[in-house]
Design a protein around this motif. Structure first.
Motif, PDB file in Angstrom:
ATOM      1  N   ALA A 263      43.303  48.745   8.937  1.00 43.58           N
ATOM      2  CA  ALA A 263      41.863  49.814   8.487  1.00 43.58           C
ATOM      3  C   ALA A 263      40.940  48.715   8.361  1.00 43.58           C
ATOM      4  CB  ALA A 263      42.531  50.445   7.153  1.00 43.58           C
ATOM      5  N   ILE A 264      41.101  47.579   7.852  1.00 39.57           N
ATOM      6  CA  ILE A 264      40.073  46.663   7.701  1.00 39.57           C
ATOM      7  C   ILE A 264      39.407  46.445   9.085  1.00 39.57           C
ATOM      8  CG2 ILE A 264      39.049  44.317   7.175  1.00 39.57           C
ATOM      9  CD1 ILE A 264      41.106  44.454   4.831  1.00 39.57           C
TER      10      ILE A 264
ATOM     11  N   ASP B   5      28.547  50.857   5.177  1.00 40.75           N
ATOM     12  CA  ASP B   5      29.311  51.630   4.735  1.00 40.75           C
ATOM     13  C   ASP B   5      30.830  50.985   4.781  1.00 40.75           C
ATOM     14  OD1 ASP B   5      27.441  53.551   4.128  1.00 40.75           O
ATOM     15  OD2 ASP B   5      27.933  54.912   5.692  1.00 40.75           O
ATOM     16  N   SER B   6      31.300  50.316   5.794  1.00 42.73           N
ATOM     17  CA  SER B   6      32.475  49.757   6.047  1.00 42.73           C
ATOM     18  C   SER B   6      32.547  48.355   4.894  1.00 42.73           C
ATOM     19  CB  SER B   6      32.603  49.309   7.470  1.00 42.73           C
ATOM     20  OG  SER B   6      32.665  50.246   8.255  1.00 42.73           O
ATOM     21  N   VAL B   7      31.635  47.767   4.804  1.00 41.33           N
ATOM     22  CA  VAL B   7      31.304  46.750   3.991  1.00 41.33           C
ATOM     23  C   VAL B   7      31.648  47.152   2.655  1.00 41.33           C
ATOM     24  CG1 VAL B   7      29.972  44.771   3.002  1.00 41.33           C
ATOM     25  CG2 VAL B   7      30.179  45.040   5.602  1.00 41.33           C
ATOM     26  N   ALA B   8      30.942  48.162   2.289  1.00 40.23           N
ATOM     27  CA  ALA B   8      30.885  48.678   0.939  1.00 40.23           C
ATOM     28  C   ALA B   8      32.427  49.292   0.460  1.00 40.23           C
ATOM     29  CB  ALA B   8      29.911  49.814   0.818  1.00 40.23           C
ATOM     30  N   ALA B   9      33.069  49.940   1.637  1.00 36.16           N
ATOM     31  CA  ALA B   9      34.395  50.271   1.339  1.00 36.16           C
ATOM     32  C   ALA B   9      35.321  49.386   1.144  1.00 36.16           C
ATOM     33  CB  ALA B   9      34.751  51.344   2.363  1.00 36.16           C
ATOM     34  N   VAL B  10      35.213  48.126   1.929  1.00 40.74           N
ATOM     35  CA  VAL B  10      36.040  46.960   1.522  1.00 40.74           C
ATOM     36  C   VAL B  10      36.036  46.106   0.213  1.00 40.74           C
ATOM     37  CG1 VAL B  10      36.396  44.434   2.531  1.00 40.74           C
ATOM     38  CG2 VAL B  10      36.383  46.306   4.250  1.00 40.74           C
TER      39      VAL B  10
ATOM     40  N   LYS C  11      38.517  46.467  -3.429  1.00 44.55           N
ATOM     41  CA  LYS C  11      39.024  45.190  -4.088  1.00 44.55           C
ATOM     42  C   LYS C  11      39.930  44.356  -3.163  1.00 44.55           C
ATOM     43  CE  LYS C  11      38.416  46.832  -8.754  1.00 44.55           C
ATOM     44  NZ  LYS C  11      36.865  47.232  -8.674  1.00 44.55           N
ATOM     45  N   LEU C  12      39.721  44.452  -1.884  1.00 49.24           N
ATOM     46  CA  LEU C  12      40.738  43.739  -0.908  1.00 49.24           C
ATOM     47  C   LEU C  12      40.563  42.174  -0.960  1.00 49.24           C
ATOM     48  CD1 LEU C  12      40.358  46.409   1.801  1.00 49.24           C
ATOM     49  CD2 LEU C  12      42.259  46.092   0.166  1.00 49.24           C
TER      50      LEU C  12
ATOM     51  N   ARG D  62      43.671  39.839   2.562  1.00 50.99           N
ATOM     52  CA  ARG D  62      42.361  39.009   2.236  1.00 50.99           C
ATOM     53  C   ARG D  62      41.821  38.507   3.222  1.00 50.99           C
ATOM     54  NH1 ARG D  62      46.294  37.323  -1.670  1.00 50.99           N
ATOM     55  NH2 ARG D  62      46.263  35.127  -0.912  1.00 50.99           N
ATOM     56  N   LEU D  63      42.221  37.908   4.088  1.00 46.86           N
ATOM     57  CA  LEU D  63      41.800  37.121   5.325  1.00 46.86           C
ATOM     58  C   LEU D  63      41.064  38.097   6.052  1.00 46.86           C
ATOM     59  CD1 LEU D  63      41.169  34.623   7.184  1.00 46.86           C
ATOM     60  CD2 LEU D  63      43.423  35.450   8.392  1.00 46.86           C
ATOM     61  N   ALA D  64      41.444  39.177   6.357  1.00 45.14           N
ATOM     62  CA  ALA D  64      40.807  40.240   7.280  1.00 45.14           C
ATOM     63  C   ALA D  64      39.688  40.805   6.407  1.00 45.14           C
ATOM     64  CB  ALA D  64      41.994  41.529   7.560  1.00 45.14           C
ATOM     65  N   ALA D  65      39.676  40.923   5.119  1.00 49.28           N
ATOM     66  CA  ALA D  65      38.651  41.272   4.440  1.00 49.28           C
ATOM     67  C   ALA D  65      37.494  40.213   4.350  1.00 49.28           C
ATOM     68  CB  ALA D  65      38.936  41.723   2.727  1.00 49.28           C
ATOM     69  N   LEU D  66      37.919  39.160   4.348  1.00 44.30           N
ATOM     70  CA  LEU D  66      36.745  37.923   4.311  1.00 44.30           C
ATOM     71  C   LEU D  66      36.068  38.198   5.868  1.00 44.30           C
ATOM     72  CD1 LEU D  66      38.565  35.064   2.736  1.00 44.30           C
ATOM     73  CD2 LEU D  66      36.493  36.379   1.777  1.00 44.30           C
ATOM     74  N   LEU D  67      36.812  38.173   6.972  1.00 45.10           N
ATOM     75  CA  LEU D  67      36.394  38.231   8.218  1.00 45.10           C
ATOM     76  C   LEU D  67      35.490  39.456   8.448  1.00 45.10           C
ATOM     77  CD1 LEU D  67      39.365  36.945  10.121  1.00 45.10           C
ATOM     78  CD2 LEU D  67      37.230  35.744   9.684  1.00 45.10           C
ATOM     79  N   ALA D  68      35.912  40.609   7.669  1.00 45.05           N
ATOM     80  CA  ALA D  68      35.072  42.041   7.943  1.00 45.05           C
ATOM     81  C   ALA D  68      33.627  41.607   7.106  1.00 45.05           C
ATOM     82  CB  ALA D  68      35.778  43.082   7.312  1.00 45.05           C
ATOM     83  N   LEU D  69      33.848  40.902   5.889  1.00 48.52           N
ATOM     84  CA  LEU D  69      32.578  40.566   5.254  1.00 48.52           C
ATOM     85  C   LEU D  69      31.611  39.668   6.018  1.00 48.52           C
ATOM     86  CD1 LEU D  69      33.706  40.898   1.479  1.00 48.52           C
ATOM     87  CD2 LEU D  69      32.824  42.670   2.822  1.00 48.52           C
TER      88      LEU D  69
END
Length: 197
Positions: A154-155, A163-168, A172-173, A182-189
């Motif tokens: 999903a990330i 909006d995607s950044v805010a959702a991530v 609390k991913l 956590r890695l996917a969340a960091l990369l998305a941010l």
């Protein structure tokens, strides 16, 4: 499943050690290289339980059957179904894919392959866009899925936006128990602009 049972004292081909000559393919010659012995085993299920095989030719199934095949127990069938759906480019199938993503059940391994493949199929169809709020909300809701692989997907499929950044961040991913999430969340941010944070 075919298994080759073969052992050779000398596996190395090059370089040739001192005192040995080279032969075909520049491999060094030695009497320790066994060219005679070996066994091949075939392992097949015998009366085991499982689902019936699915014909995976392009014309074998209708699109609705390909959607159902995204839940099949066999990875090859699921990947073929996903590819067929994406290759079709048929966005009328989006509504049939959304319930698979929304399904929060998991198996004994903590997986939900149907939801995972449905997310990637939606992504392949280009359906996860701000212009399609229903699909976007479904993908954002998958950030809280019980399966770590679905949360990670999903990330990865969310379009890069504030909006995607805010959702991530709201999900609390960054503190997820799974390291890949956590890695996917960091990369998305990291991919989001600084104004999105």
């Amino acid at each position: 499943l075919w298994v080759s049972d073969w052992y050779n004292y000398i596996i190395q081909h090059n370089p040739t050690p001192r005192g040995f000559g080279t032969g075909k393919g520049n491999a060094y010659e030695t009497p320790l290289r066994d060219k005679v012995h070996g066994r091949i085993y075939r392992i097949a299920a015998k009366g085991g339980k499982g689902t019936a095989p699915v014909q995976t030719t392009r014309d074998a199934l209708q699109p609705a059957a390909w959607v159902a095949a995204l839940r099949h127990e066999n990875l090859g069938v699921r990947l073929t179904a996903q590819r067929q759906l994406v290759d079709s480019g048929d966005k009328s199938l989006v509504d049939a894919l959304l319930p698979l993503v929304a399904d929060t059940s998991i198996d004994e391994l903590g997986l939900n392959p149907g939801a995972l493949h449905a997310l990637w199929t939606l992504h392949g169809l280009g359906a996860i866009q701000p212009s399609n709020p229903v699909v976007l909300r479904t993908a954002i809701a998958a950030l809280r899925h019980p399966s770590a692989s679905v949360r990670r997907a999903a990330i990865m499929v969310l379009p890069p936006s504030a909006d995607s950044v805010a959702a991530v961040v709201q999900s609390k991913l960054l503190k997820d128990p799974d390291a890949q999430v956590r890695l996917a969340a960091l990369l998305a941010l990291a991919d989001g602009s600084s104004s999105d944070l």
